[in-house]
Design an enzyme around this catalytic site. Structure first.
Site, mmCIF file in Angstrom:
data_model
loop_
_atom_site.group_PDB
_atom_site.id
_atom_site.type_symbol
_atom_site.label_atom_id
_atom_site.label_comp_id
_atom_site.label_asym_id
_atom_site.label_seq_id
_atom_site.Cartn_x
_atom_site.Cartn_y
_atom_site.Cartn_z
ATOM 1 N N LYS A 5 45.868 4.552 9.927
ATOM 2 C CA LYS A 5 46.402 5.736 10.600
ATOM 3 C C LYS A 5 47.252 5.266 11.782
ATOM 4 O O LYS A 5 46.742 4.927 12.840
ATOM 5 C CB LYS A 5 45.285 6.658 11.099
ATOM 6 C CG LYS A 5 45.841 8.023 11.444
ATOM 7 C CD LYS A 5 45.247 8.673 12.655
ATOM 8 C CE LYS A 5 45.720 8.182 13.962
ATOM 9 N NZ LYS A 5 47.148 8.361 14.305
ATOM 10 N N GLY B 184 43.952 0.868 20.940
ATOM 11 C CA GLY B 184 44.488 1.992 21.709
ATOM 12 C C GLY B 184 43.844 2.025 23.074
ATOM 13 O O GLY B 184 43.350 1.002 23.566
ATOM 14 N N GLU C 278 40.136 -2.852 20.290
ATOM 15 C CA GLU C 278 41.131 -3.524 21.136
ATOM 16 C C GLU C 278 41.660 -2.462 22.073
ATOM 17 O O GLU C 278 42.451 -1.602 21.666
ATOM 18 C CB GLU C 278 42.270 -4.099 20.280
ATOM 19 C CG GLU C 278 41.851 -5.207 19.343
ATOM 20 C CD GLU C 278 41.534 -6.513 20.054
ATOM 21 O OE1 GLU C 278 41.809 -6.634 21.270
ATOM 22 O OE2 GLU C 278 40.986 -7.402 19.395
ATOM 23 N N CYS D 100 49.457 -4.049 26.210
ATOM 24 C CA CYS D 100 48.101 -4.099 26.763
ATOM 25 C C CYS D 100 47.887 -5.371 27.574
ATOM 26 O O CYS D 100 47.058 -5.405 28.470
ATOM 27 C CB CYS D 100 47.085 -4.013 25.636
ATOM 28 S SG CYS D 100 47.404 -5.226 24.352
ATOM 29 N N GLU E 124 46.172 1.409 34.080
ATOM 30 C CA GLU E 124 47.229 0.718 33.342
ATOM 31 C C GLU E 124 48.555 1.401 33.661
ATOM 32 O O GLU E 124 48.675 2.615 33.487
ATOM 33 C CB GLU E 124 46.980 0.915 31.837
ATOM 34 C CG GLU E 124 46.438 -0.282 31.137
ATOM 35 C CD GLU E 124 46.380 -0.063 29.628
ATOM 36 O OE1 GLU E 124 45.890 0.984 29.177
ATOM 37 O OE2 GLU E 124 46.800 -0.974 28.907
ATOM 38 N N SER F 65 50.033 -14.153 22.974
ATOM 39 C CA SER F 65 49.781 -13.655 21.619
ATOM 40 C C SER F 65 50.147 -14.694 20.572
ATOM 41 O O SER F 65 51.239 -15.259 20.611
ATOM 42 C CB SER F 65 50.611 -12.395 21.368
ATOM 43 O OG SER F 65 50.328 -11.445 22.352
HETATM 44 P P1 NAD Z 1 45.845 6.106 22.290
HETATM 45 O O1 NAD Z 1 44.442 5.709 22.515
HETATM 46 O O2 NAD Z 1 46.322 7.380 22.861
HETATM 47 O O3 NAD Z 1 46.152 6.181 20.729
HETATM 48 C C1 NAD Z 1 45.913 5.101 19.863
HETATM 49 C C2 NAD Z 1 45.735 5.635 18.464
HETATM 50 O O4 NAD Z 1 44.574 6.441 18.426
HETATM 51 C C3 NAD Z 1 46.872 6.498 17.953
HETATM 52 O O5 NAD Z 1 47.049 6.248 16.577
HETATM 53 C C4 NAD Z 1 46.343 7.905 18.166
HETATM 54 O O6 NAD Z 1 46.907 8.848 17.275
HETATM 55 C C5 NAD Z 1 44.888 7.699 17.853
HETATM 56 N N1 NAD Z 1 43.975 8.692 18.426
HETATM 57 C C6 NAD Z 1 44.102 9.416 19.550
HETATM 58 N N2 NAD Z 1 43.027 10.205 19.720
HETATM 59 C C7 NAD Z 1 42.198 9.964 18.678
HETATM 60 C C8 NAD Z 1 40.920 10.445 18.291
HETATM 61 N N3 NAD Z 1 40.253 11.353 19.004
HETATM 62 N N4 NAD Z 1 40.372 9.966 17.153
HETATM 63 C C9 NAD Z 1 41.015 9.055 16.418
HETATM 64 N N5 NAD Z 1 42.219 8.549 16.742
HETATM 65 C C10 NAD Z 1 42.797 8.992 17.861
HETATM 66 O O7 NAD Z 1 46.713 4.872 22.799
HETATM 67 P P2 NAD Z 1 48.293 4.733 22.792
HETATM 68 O O8 NAD Z 1 48.833 5.512 23.930
HETATM 69 O O9 NAD Z 1 48.852 4.955 21.436
HETATM 70 O O10 NAD Z 1 48.447 3.167 23.084
HETATM 71 C C11 NAD Z 1 48.404 2.628 24.335
HETATM 72 C C12 NAD Z 1 47.031 2.069 24.638
HETATM 73 O O11 NAD Z 1 46.683 1.102 23.657
HETATM 74 C C13 NAD Z 1 46.987 1.335 25.961
HETATM 75 O O12 NAD Z 1 45.788 1.634 26.628
HETATM 76 C C14 NAD Z 1 46.999 -0.129 25.542
HETATM 77 O O13 NAD Z 1 46.460 -1.008 26.482
HETATM 78 C C15 NAD Z 1 46.231 -0.096 24.280
HETATM 79 N N6 NAD Z 1 46.535 -1.264 23.459
HETATM 80 C C16 NAD Z 1 45.597 -2.239 23.340
HETATM 81 C C17 NAD Z 1 45.864 -3.368 22.602
HETATM 82 C C18 NAD Z 1 44.842 -4.459 22.471
HETATM 83 O O14 NAD Z 1 45.001 -5.276 21.581
HETATM 84 N N7 NAD Z 1 43.817 -4.513 23.280
HETATM 85 C C19 NAD Z 1 47.097 -3.506 21.968
HETATM 86 C C20 NAD Z 1 48.042 -2.494 22.101
HETATM 87 C C21 NAD Z 1 47.747 -1.358 22.845
#
Ligand code: NAD
Length: 487
Positions: free
Chosen positions: A184, A238, A260, A294, A391, A451
């Protein structure tokens, strides 16, 4: 999927799919709009999966599971290898798609595609090296045999900031392990995911092994999939906030989770650092993806003796960056993903300025079309400002002055996060000593980029659970099975 005129000028629509990808079939639809963050204009519209679609995806993943699990590792490996080759062949189209839907600069997008494809190459290799163990019991009377089995159907949820790499970093190890998956992707950036699924099909991934769903109801769909006893794995990348919600949901059916999550990386520069190298590293650690990473350096702790020179150097470099749409080849800093992202950055910077910080460049959002925030350097930032805790996810570098090693360590660890950290010093012994005391999953020493598909990526504290990549990444998609053997 509907394509709009602007789109076809940049990428080959034939490469892209026609909607949800379930059981090897494409199901067209609409409901999710994809915007160009450089202009706010509509790029495309993609299908919006319902809960029934998600259930069909689990059915498809289940129907394919036994066959995929029984497919010899060598064959799984070769399919992943072909997928890597196809991504490499189509690198320019994929980079263009990323630029269009995510907004990042073309050079960043090209870098992402190369990095993303490498996960398939790495896991094509790892697929044939799945470890097992043979041991003796301490009493010497029996043997212990440990096998690793595919964990089962995996739900993979990815963010918008690396639309290709976050997907391959999960699909690669899952397929290598013998699992079938439902991906997804974030609804801001679905086009890259669908394009990659097309390439997977061409590489020979059997129907149902990889399914892709976009949805405007991620919570409802994910909860429905997690409640299905056939789903045994959730791999999520996320924000920490959504990660916490998903961990609670997964607990209901005791689904294995890899998380992650967010970061708040400290970037520590000691007096004895090579200033030019530290500035080069700072620009990479801060400005890859315009700060939407991130691992992005979120807090610059600079020792008093080098502080002013570092601020001056960083300001000059940040000021010189060319801001613009990612698809302009001159652009070095693209737009943010949404207007909300700009608002969040604006709030953090405004609060810091009100608390006594000074912007040496930038400091205000741009008022033009698109979601732009200019490269910004802040000095004299109070260590307890909200910008030090949250962040930023944008091109803003707050700099804080410190005196002693102990103070730097204390400040660096003063966060709920623990994903990445950076240290610049010419004294490797000192850097290692300090590094050992930093609470982080990853540490760059005199390096602004860490990375690598061959390295274990992940965080401690509230930055996550588990590791992706490296030799252990495949085990996140496997369960050990112990055979107590008497013979
Ligand atoms: P987000 O948490 O808003 O969304 C991430 C994903 O989760 C999206 O696909 C979103 O549609 C989905 N999502 C949102 N609510 C959900 C729910 N209730 N149930 C299931 N899925 C849901 O994050 P974002 O804004 O897309 O990405 C940025 C964040 O991701 C930042 O905090 C960043 O640090 C983190 N990130 C972490 C890594 C890592 O490897 N640690 C890598 C990249 C990004």
């Amino acid at each position: 999927m509907t394509f709009h005129a602007k789109f076809s000028g940049y990428a080959d629509p034939a490469l892209h799919a026609a909607g949800l990808y379930i059981g090897g079939k494409w199901q067209s639809g609409s409901g999710i709009t994809v915007l160009d963050p450089s202009t706010g204009n509509l790029l495309a519209e993609v299908a919006d999966a319902s809960i029934e679609d998600a259930q069909r995806a689990v059915d498809a993943a289940d129907a394919a599971a036994a066959g995929w699990r029984a497919t010899p590792a060598r064959q799984r490996s070769e399919i992943l290898r072909r997928w890597y080759q196809l991504m490499t062949q189509h690198a320019e189209e994929l980079a263009t798609l990323i630029v269009l839907e995510n907004g990042k600069a073309l050079a960043d997008a090209r870098g992402e595609v190369a990095y993303a494809a490498e996960f398939f190459r790495w896991y094509a290799e790892e697929a044939t090296r799945i470890p097992g163990e043979f041991r003796h019991t301490p009493s010497g009377s029996h043997n212990i045999l440990v096998d690793h089995e595919p964990i089962g159907i995996a739900v993979l949820i990815t963010p918008w900031n690396f639309p290709a790499a976050m997907a391959t970093r999960k699909i690669g190890p899952a397929l290598a392990a013998g699992c079938t998956v439902i991906l997804k992707p974030a609804s801001e950036t679905p086009l890259t995911a669908y394009a990659m699924a097309r390439l997977g099909e061409e590489a020979g991934v059997p129907p149902g092994v990889v399914n892709v769903l976009t949805t405007s109801n991620p919570g409802g769909i994910t909860n429905a999939m997690l409640a299905d006893p056939r789903v045994r794995k959730l791999s999520f990348t996320g924000s920490t906030g959504v990660g916490r919600v998903l961990l609670a949901e997964a607990a209901k059916s005791v689904v294995s989770c890899s998380m992650e999550l967010g970061g708040n990386a400290p970037f520590i520069v000691f007096d004895d650092a090579d200033l030019e190298a530290a500035l080069d590293g700072a620009m990479i650690a801060k400005m890859r993806n315009a700060g939407e990473a991130c691992t992005a350096a979120n807090r610059f702790y600079v020792q008093a003796g080098i502080h002013d020179a570092f601020v001056a150097g960083l300001t000059a470099r940040m000021k010189s960056l060319k801001l613009g749409p990612g698809y302009d080849p001159e652009t070095q800093c693209g737009p943010m993903i949404t207007q909300n992202a700009v608002r969040k950055i604006d709030r953090l910077v405004s609060e810091a300025l009100a608390a006594g910080a000074r912007a040496t460049t930038g400091g205000k959002p741009l008022t033009e079309n698109g979601y732009f925030y200019p490269p910004t350097v802040l000095e004299n930032v109070p260590v307890n400002a909200s910008i030090a805790r949250e962040e930023i996810f944008g091109p803003v570098a707050p700099v804080y002055k410190f005196e002693s090693d102990d103070e730097a360590i204390r400040l660096a660890n003063n966060t709920e996060y623990g994903l990445a950290a950076y240290i610049y010093s010419r004294d490797l012994k000192r850097a290692m000593k300090v590094g050992k005391r930093i609470e982080t999953g990853m540490l760059g020493i005199n390096r602004g980029l860490m990375s690598d598909p061959a390295a274990p990526f992940g965080g401690v504290k509230q930055s996550g659970l588990g590791r992706e990549g490296g030799v252990t990444g495949i085990l996140e998609f496997m369960e050990p099975k112990y055979f107590a053997v008497d013979y």
